[in-house]
Scaffold this motif. Structure first.
Motif, PDB file in Angstrom:
ATOM      1  N   GLU A  43      43.412  47.544  39.528  1.00 15.21           N
ATOM      2  CA  GLU A  43      42.305  47.043  38.841  1.00 15.21           C
ATOM      3  C   GLU A  43      41.774  46.233  39.952  1.00 15.21           C
ATOM      4  OE1 GLU A  43      43.810  47.189  34.302  1.00 15.21           O
ATOM      5  OE2 GLU A  43      43.804  45.284  35.240  1.00 15.21           O
TER       6      GLU A  43
ATOM      7  N   ILE B  71      38.513  47.996  41.367  1.00 13.57           N
ATOM      8  CA  ILE B  71      37.213  47.374  40.573  1.00 13.57           C
ATOM      9  C   ILE B  71      36.716  46.183  41.099  1.00 13.57           C
ATOM     10  CG2 ILE B  71      36.666  46.543  38.065  1.00 13.57           C
ATOM     11  CD1 ILE B  71      38.689  48.338  36.818  1.00 13.57           C
TER      12      ILE B  71
ATOM     13  N   PRO C  26      32.258  43.674  35.755  1.00 13.03           N
ATOM     14  CA  PRO C  26      33.317  43.827  34.876  1.00 13.03           C
ATOM     15  C   PRO C  26      33.868  42.377  34.134  1.00 13.03           C
ATOM     16  CG  PRO C  26      34.238  43.593  36.898  1.00 13.03           C
ATOM     17  CD  PRO C  26      32.737  43.609  37.047  1.00 13.03           C
TER      18      PRO C  26
ATOM     19  N   TRP D 247      35.316  52.802  30.968  1.00 18.08           N
ATOM     20  CA  TRP D 247      34.792  52.520  32.477  1.00 18.08           C
ATOM     21  C   TRP D 247      36.010  52.117  33.454  1.00 18.08           C
ATOM     22  CZ3 TRP D 247      30.817  53.769  35.439  1.00 18.08           C
ATOM     23  CH2 TRP D 247      29.582  54.107  34.847  1.00 18.08           C
ATOM     24  N   VAL D 248      36.934  51.420  32.896  1.00 20.76           N
ATOM     25  CA  VAL D 248      38.016  50.798  33.601  1.00 20.76           C
ATOM     26  C   VAL D 248      38.802  52.051  33.980  1.00 20.76           C
ATOM     27  CG1 VAL D 248      40.261  49.830  33.647  1.00 20.76           C
ATOM     28  CG2 VAL D 248      38.157  48.392  32.421  1.00 20.76           C
TER      29      VAL D 248
ATOM     30  N   LEU E  35      36.948  54.173  36.764  1.00 20.06           N
ATOM     31  CA  LEU E  35      36.720  53.501  38.225  1.00 20.06           C
ATOM     32  C   LEU E  35      38.294  53.439  38.820  1.00 20.06           C
ATOM     33  CD1 LEU E  35      34.751  50.478  37.582  1.00 20.06           C
ATOM     34  CD2 LEU E  35      34.313  52.087  39.245  1.00 20.06           C
TER      35      LEU E  35
END
Length: 393
Positions: free
Chosen positions: A45, A49, A274, A372-373, A376
């Motif tokens: 992440e 992200i 985010p 969306w996490v 990505l």
């Protein structure tokens, strides 16, 4: 065009209020509980992200004048944001090109030059190396090759976005998906920066889930502000960014929805993927709390910078006091109710005894966020721009 969208949302809100309905997703979503504490996923992440999409790191109100700057850390990256004499905002890695020392301490100020505290190498507002201390002794330096490392940055709707990757391929405007056109209606360029503070919290997604969740308002916040709050939510999306509101029966008090004032049209919570939430309040005059949520040093940690902006600078000590009390109250609610609950949730999930958490059909915002996490994390750099499109999902 964006006001037309606001009017459209107001009409939908009133229609739902009169019908007693909300939009619902097709099914309940099951999110693996390990996604809130698994270290390998957390590192992914951070890389795919937070270090790949632009982050909203500052507000125009923080550095409104030529020479203003802001130094801060964001996801282990020291960042220096500067407004040049030409009025343009630029961002850099806050790192001297000599030995890598951080040049400016965290905070805001105004400066024509940035001088490294270690060996006094000096840079101008555009990041150019303009001074090498004792250059005759040090040796000749091609200054054009040793400017500060610039980070892609853009100022939109009174907010400033920065890529932490100097070689980022995702265009900031593509990422915003037209959302900045809506946020422009706040007119943040002309607002007053009042004060800010930092709160510690749980895993960044546990904390962020709460910003999109109205389901908990009359329960968790029943003793502070939520006893009479509606727990129903309406979600509107621009790419990964979302507005969260409730069905609003008060809109029926207007003879024509077209007559609704902009402050009413902009009510609710506006999230910027985010890590940002914008929520409006009225203590001491119209204000907003802009919360910037950052991951901490481990999957179980995060911290949030709460920024309080006011539409107008306080015109009296009484108004200033009211604004301060409003902001102090908001700090209490988030720290002692939202984040305290999130930290206990974190501890329980760490037992590993529950396979998943649930997001109901009424919690579409959380469902969209986690979608969306996942997207990505599973998208390579080349395909990244195609994920972001204008309009509502």
């Amino acid at each position: 065009m964006s006001r037309t969208k606001l009017i459209e949302m107001a009409r939908e809100s009133l229609a739902h209020a009169q019908a007693g309905t909300i939009d619902q997703t097709e099914a309940i979503h099951l999110e693996p509980a390990r996604h809130y504490f698994d270290e390998e996923r957390w590192r992914l992440e951070m890389e795919r992200i937070f270090k790949r999409v632009p982050l909203m790191l500052a507000m125009t109100a923080e550095l409104p004048n030529p020479g203003d700057y802001k130094a801060m850390d964001a996801v282990d990256t020291p960042v220096l944001i500067s407004r040049g004499q030409d009025g343009e905002v630029r961002a850099f890695v806050n790192m001297c090109r000599h030995r890598g020392s951080q040049i400016m301490p965290a905070g805001t100020g105004n400066a024509k030059r940035f001088s490294c505290p270690y060996h006094a190498w000096t840079y101008d507002q555009s990041g150019a190396l303009v001074g090498v201390f004792s250059e005759k002794d040090f040796g000749t330096v091609d200054r054009s090759c040793y400017s500060l490392i610039e980070l892609p940055a853009a100022e939109r709707a009174g907010l400033i976005w920065v890529h932490l990757n100097p070689d980022a391929t995702l265009d900031i405007d593509d990422f915003l998906s037209g959302y900045d056109g809506i946020l422009q209606h706040f007119d943040f360029e002309n607002w007053h920066f009042f004060e800010n503070r930092v709160l510690q919290g749980p895993n960044w997604k546990i904390a962020y889930d709460g910003y999109m969740d109205l389901y908990h308002l009359p329960v968790l916040h029943r003793n502070s502000f939520g006893a009479d709050m509606r727990n129903q939510a309406l979600y509107y999306a621009w790419g990964p960014h979302q507005r969260v509101g409730s069905p609003d029966a008060s809109l029926a008090n207007y003879d024509d929805i077209e007559d609704v004032g902009i402050a009413h049209l902009m009510a609710g919570v506006w999230t910027i993927f985010p890590h940002v939430s914008i929520a409006g309040f009225d203590g001491g005059g119209r204000g907003v709390m802009i919360s910037q949520l950052f991951p901490g040093a481990t999957p179980q940690e995060s911290y949030t910078v709460q920024n309080y902006l006011m539409e107008k600078a306080p015109e009296s000590e009484e108004i200033r006091k009211q604004a301060h009390e409003q902001f102090k109250f908001l700090e209490y609610v988030v720290k002692e109710e939202d984040y305290a609950t999130g930290l206990r949730q974190q501890k329980a999930l760490l037992t590993g005894t529950m396979p998943h958490v649930m997001f109901g059909r009424n919690e579409g915002g959380g469902q969209r966020f986690h979608g969306w996490v996942d997207r990505l994390l599973n998208t390579n750099d080349q395909a990244l721009p195609s994920l972001f499109t204008n309009g509502r999902d």
